[in-house]
Write an enzyme that holds these catalytic residues in place. Structure first.
Site, PDB file in Angstrom:
ATOM      1  N   CYS A 129       1.831   3.938  -6.742  1.00  0.00           N
ATOM      2  CA  CYS A 129       1.634   3.207  -5.495  1.00  0.00           C
ATOM      3  C   CYS A 129       0.534   3.891  -4.706  1.00  0.00           C
ATOM      4  O   CYS A 129       0.499   5.123  -4.627  1.00  0.00           O
ATOM      5  CB  CYS A 129       2.948   3.207  -4.714  1.00  0.00           C
ATOM      6  SG  CYS A 129       2.870   2.343  -3.146  1.00  0.00           S
TER       7      CYS A 129
ATOM      8  N   HIS B 137       6.511  -5.568  -7.092  1.00  0.00           N
ATOM      9  CA  HIS B 137       6.218  -4.315  -6.394  1.00  0.00           C
ATOM     10  C   HIS B 137       5.634  -4.617  -5.010  1.00  0.00           C
ATOM     11  O   HIS B 137       6.060  -4.043  -4.009  1.00  0.00           O
ATOM     12  CB  HIS B 137       5.232  -3.487  -7.232  1.00  0.00           C
ATOM     13  CG  HIS B 137       4.801  -2.199  -6.602  1.00  0.00           C
ATOM     14  ND1 HIS B 137       5.147  -0.978  -7.122  1.00  0.00           N
ATOM     15  CD2 HIS B 137       4.039  -1.936  -5.507  1.00  0.00           C
ATOM     16  CE1 HIS B 137       4.621  -0.009  -6.364  1.00  0.00           C
ATOM     17  NE2 HIS B 137       3.936  -0.572  -5.379  1.00  0.00           N
ATOM     18  N   GLU B 138       4.673  -5.540  -4.963  1.00  0.00           N
ATOM     19  CA  GLU B 138       4.026  -5.863  -3.675  1.00  0.00           C
ATOM     20  C   GLU B 138       4.988  -6.581  -2.729  1.00  0.00           C
ATOM     21  O   GLU B 138       5.001  -6.308  -1.531  1.00  0.00           O
ATOM     22  CB  GLU B 138       2.756  -6.687  -3.897  1.00  0.00           C
ATOM     23  CG  GLU B 138       1.673  -5.972  -4.696  1.00  0.00           C
ATOM     24  CD  GLU B 138       1.389  -4.553  -4.260  1.00  0.00           C
ATOM     25  OE1 GLU B 138       1.413  -4.254  -3.046  1.00  0.00           O
ATOM     26  OE2 GLU B 138       1.152  -3.701  -5.141  1.00  0.00           O
TER      27      GLU B 138
ATOM     28  N   HIS C 100       7.193  -4.283  -0.887  1.00  0.00           N
ATOM     29  CA  HIS C 100       6.579  -3.677   0.307  1.00  0.00           C
ATOM     30  C   HIS C 100       6.822  -4.530   1.548  1.00  0.00           C
ATOM     31  O   HIS C 100       6.945  -4.001   2.655  1.00  0.00           O
ATOM     32  CB  HIS C 100       5.067  -3.496   0.118  1.00  0.00           C
ATOM     33  CG  HIS C 100       4.696  -2.251  -0.611  1.00  0.00           C
ATOM     34  ND1 HIS C 100       5.064  -0.990  -0.194  1.00  0.00           N
ATOM     35  CD2 HIS C 100       3.969  -2.063  -1.740  1.00  0.00           C
ATOM     36  CE1 HIS C 100       4.579  -0.091  -1.035  1.00  0.00           C
ATOM     37  NE2 HIS C 100       3.919  -0.710  -1.984  1.00  0.00           N
TER      38      HIS C 100
END
Length: 184
Positions: free
Chosen positions: A110, A154-155, A158
């Site tokens: 990351c 993953h994004e 966030h």
């Protein structure tokens, strides 16, 4: 131009917030921010530019990573077969996913984490997501598997205040379930 100094690192409170929905139609400021995020990814993948500006290579970036708590992500990924996944999405949402899991054999990294965090990060093997893509000027629906599915998850994490290492089993960080698909 976004540089590494503009990317907030783990421990910054914005990375643990649930990002705000973006009002539609998006403002010019939001569109410009997403374009800058996409440009950062392109620059980070260009050997000459990344060396000149000391950029770490990235395939995805979420607005909270540049201290903007809004539901916006940029993904720039090319698969080995040449298929491109270049998306700048507003309010992306996973609308369905497989029960089956997958993970990157090399682990995840990351741009907001400056250390190596070994461990298996389990993700859904297949996802369907919707979001407004500023490049195409309309809502898109993507069916993804493999590496692209992992990057988008993953994004989107966030946007929900979740870091990839939150998904690593603390007791057995390197243990991968036998029925999970290794990607790597």
């Amino acid at each position: 131009m976004i540089r590494m100094k503009d990317i907030v690192r783990e421990g910054h409170p914005v990375l643990r917030e649930i990002a705000q929905e973006v009002e539609m139609p998006p403002s010019q400021e939001d569109i410009d921010t997403l374009k800058k995020m996409q440009q950062f990814l392109a620059n980070s993948q260009d050997p000459e530019i990344s060396e000149k500006y000391q950029l770490r290579a990235g395939v995805g970036l979420a607005a909270p990573q540049i201290n903007i708590s809004k539901r916006m992500i940029a993904v720039r990924l090319e698969e080995e077969d040449g298929k491109e996944f270049y998306y700048s999405l507003i309010n992306p949402k996973i609308v369905s996913h497989s029960v089956e899991k997958s993970y990157l054999t090399s682990g995840e990294g990351c741009l907001s984490v400056d250390r190596d965090v070994p461990g298996v990060v389990l993700r859904h093997a297949r996802i369907t997501l919707k979001g407004f893509d500023i490049e195409r000027g309309k809502e898109v629906k993507l069916r993804l598997k493999g590496m692209p599915a992992i990057v988008f998850q993953h994004e989107i994490d966030h946007l929900n205040g979740i870091m990839f290492y939150d998904r690593i089993d603390k007791e057995n960080p390197l243990l991968a379930p036998e029925d999970a698909i290794p990607i790597g």
